[in-house]
Design a protein around this motif. Structure first.
Motif, PDB file in Angstrom:
ATOM      1  N   UNK A  44       0.650  -1.246   0.143  1.00  0.00           N
ATOM      2  CA  UNK A  44       0.029   0.059   0.030  1.00  0.00           C
ATOM      3  C   UNK A  44       0.980   1.238   0.070  1.00  0.00           C
ATOM      4  N   UNK A  45       0.617   2.071  -0.777  1.00  0.00           N
ATOM      5  CA  UNK A  45       1.452   3.298  -1.188  1.00  0.00           C
ATOM      6  C   UNK A  45       1.011   4.552  -0.341  1.00  0.00           C
ATOM      7  N   UNK A  46       1.976   5.348  -0.070  1.00  0.00           N
ATOM      8  CA  UNK A  46       1.642   6.656   0.376  1.00  0.00           C
ATOM      9  C   UNK A  46       0.452   7.414  -0.450  1.00  0.00           C
ATOM     10  N   UNK A  47      -0.519   7.798   0.240  1.00  0.00           N
ATOM     11  CA  UNK A  47      -1.635   8.632  -0.427  1.00  0.00           C
ATOM     12  C   UNK A  47      -2.758   7.994  -0.718  1.00  0.00           C
ATOM     13  N   UNK A  48      -2.588   6.412  -0.348  1.00  0.00           N
ATOM     14  CA  UNK A  48      -3.895   5.560  -0.473  1.00  0.00           C
ATOM     15  C   UNK A  48      -5.110   5.925   0.243  1.00  0.00           C
ATOM     16  N   UNK A  49      -6.194   6.479  -0.362  1.00  0.00           N
ATOM     17  CA  UNK A  49      -7.168   6.841   0.538  1.00  0.00           C
ATOM     18  C   UNK A  49      -7.666   5.811   1.803  1.00  0.00           C
ATOM     19  N   UNK A  50      -7.311   4.415   1.585  1.00  0.00           N
ATOM     20  CA  UNK A  50      -7.814   3.654   2.915  1.00  0.00           C
ATOM     21  C   UNK A  50      -6.927   3.697   4.135  1.00  0.00           C
TER      22      UNK A  50
END
Length: 429
Positions: free
Chosen positions: A240-246
């Motif tokens: 999961x990358x930075x900025x992922x809304x989750x």
């Protein structure tokens, strides 16, 4: 200060470092406000059970959850289930607990809060491989990484891209609930992404980064693992990358660090009239090389009064590595000390202690060891060959034979390695 007093002072400094990192001290002021929904506690690491107990003692509302800790590190809790699993090579108990934990946080609402308790050791204790990778594959990879000489950051980069729960995936599964992660750091630099491989933290690294590490150390990976890392679509292996809304409602609170532990040890030294110098809380490198370097600094202090005057103690933390070439009992702290003792060459009035603050150096239930001016002489007197012990990666065997092992038992915390070199004024002979 005589020999007994010097060794006792070093032990008091270690004990102070461990005490300053206890969850009972660090947890209460970091808890979030209760929400209108459920509060679920999850977590993993050598300190996670004690962290869970501290949460229970300071939380008056409804509470439920599951945390995983190392065998022998469980403590009684009433509302949070404690599961024990293997470390450093994962086992089926950790695998089953990781799957249950992921199921526990699915289907939550935005009114719910997930309190995640993470400390060092969590990577091995939450082994949930991606589809197509078996637990046996993960065990092989973990064992190979531990022997390779890779840094903890490099090892965790590889782990994150083979896991269904690390690299922010556990945090993403909690969405849309609020996630508050309390961290006890055991990694150089205190990067949340590297503590237990960051199960609730966004990961900026990629599968290509993981492959580069594998090539750098010549690690032989199972074919199924290589297929995941080489997947051209990167669908399975990417974290999961930075900025992922989750992860928009996920926050991290660092509650204990190696620096805090070193500062506590420094206060003990000051009370004893010894000037402390913290050389760094994130020293890395081959344990034997770090031992030689710090021995050289201690000798310069003793002989030249540079860069510090005696009496003083040189404190450091971080996580060294050991490239395993021998068949000994291992331990990066005892390897550091054995190399340090050899470099000191029996120099008078220099003492040292190195230990893992979780009470386990390598795979032994031994925290570390202590050295003094007579270490080499006593070893030769009983037939030990220090250079051979170092070549065989047998620090534990060496110090055990001398009766110089440091045993703390489970400390219920983990803020990485603790090292102290005490340099005293020359005594009249």
């Amino acid at each position: 200060m005589n020999d007994t007093e010097a060794r006792a002072l070093l032990r008091r400094m270690l004990d102070a470092a461990i005490a300053a990192s206890q969850p009972a001290l660090c947890i209460p002021g970091q808890l979030p406000e209760p929400s209108s929904g459920r509060t679920i506690v999850i977590g993993a690491g050598k300190a996670s059970a004690e962290m869970a107990r501290a949460v229970e003692r300071n939380w008056s509302g409804p509470l439920e959850g599951l945390v995983v800790t190392r065998y022998g590190y469980a403590v009684p809790c009433e509302r949070i289930e404690i599961v024990e699993a293997a470390h450093p090579v994962p086992d089926a108990a950790g695998h089953a607990a990781a799957r249950r934990m992921l199921d526990l946080v699915r289907g939550l609402s935005e009114n719910d809060t997930v309190l995640c308790l993470v400390s060092g050791g969590g990577s091995s204790l939450l082994p949930l491989p991606l589809d197509g990778i078996t637990l046996e594959d993960k065990q092989r990879v973990n064992a190979a990484l531990l022997k390779s000489g890779a840094t903890i950051g490099e090892m965790n980069c590889v782990r994150r891209h083979l896991s269904a729960i690390k690299g922010g995936r556990l945090g993403a599964a909690c969405h849309p609930a609020r996630v508050v992660t309390l961290l006890i750091s055991d990694v150089p630099g205190d990067d949340p992404c590297d503590i237990a491989s960051g199960p609730t933290v966004a990961d900026p690294t990629t599968c290509d980064d993981a492959l580069a590490i594998v090539r750098r150390y010549g690690i032989d990976l199972p074919e199924r693992v290589l297929e995941v890392l080489n997947d051209p679509d990167r669908g399975r292996g990417e974290s999961v990358k930075p900025g992922d809304p989750r992860l928009a409602r996920a926050e991290v609170r660092m509650i204990a660090t190696p620096q805090m532990a070193l500062e506590a040890a420094a206060r003990v030294a000051e009370d004893a009239g010894i000037t402390p110098y913290i050389l760094g809380d994130s020293l890395e490198g081959e344990a034997r090389d770090v031992g030689k370097v710090l021995a050289g600094i201690a000798l310069q202090v003793a002989r030249r009064g540079q860069p510090f005057r005696v009496p003083c103690v040189l404190l450091s933390g971080g996580e060294t590595t050991v490239t395993v070439r021998g068949n000994g009992r291992g331990g990066r702290n005892v390897e550091f000390l054995l190399a340090c003792a050899l470099a000191l060459g029996g120099a008078p009035d220099i003492y040292g202690l190195a230990a893992d603050t979780d009470g386990v150096d390598g795979q032994e239930e031994i925290a570390g060891a202590v050295i003094g001016p007579d270490t080499l002489a006593r070893a030769w007197a009983v037939g030990l060959r220090p250079h051979d012990s170092l070549d065989d990666n047998d620090g534990h065997g060496f110090f055990g034979a001398l009766g110089d092992s440091v045993v703390t038992g489970p400390t219920l915390t983990n803020v990485n390695d603790f090292r102290a070199l005490l340099v005293l004024p020359r005594r009249a002979t």
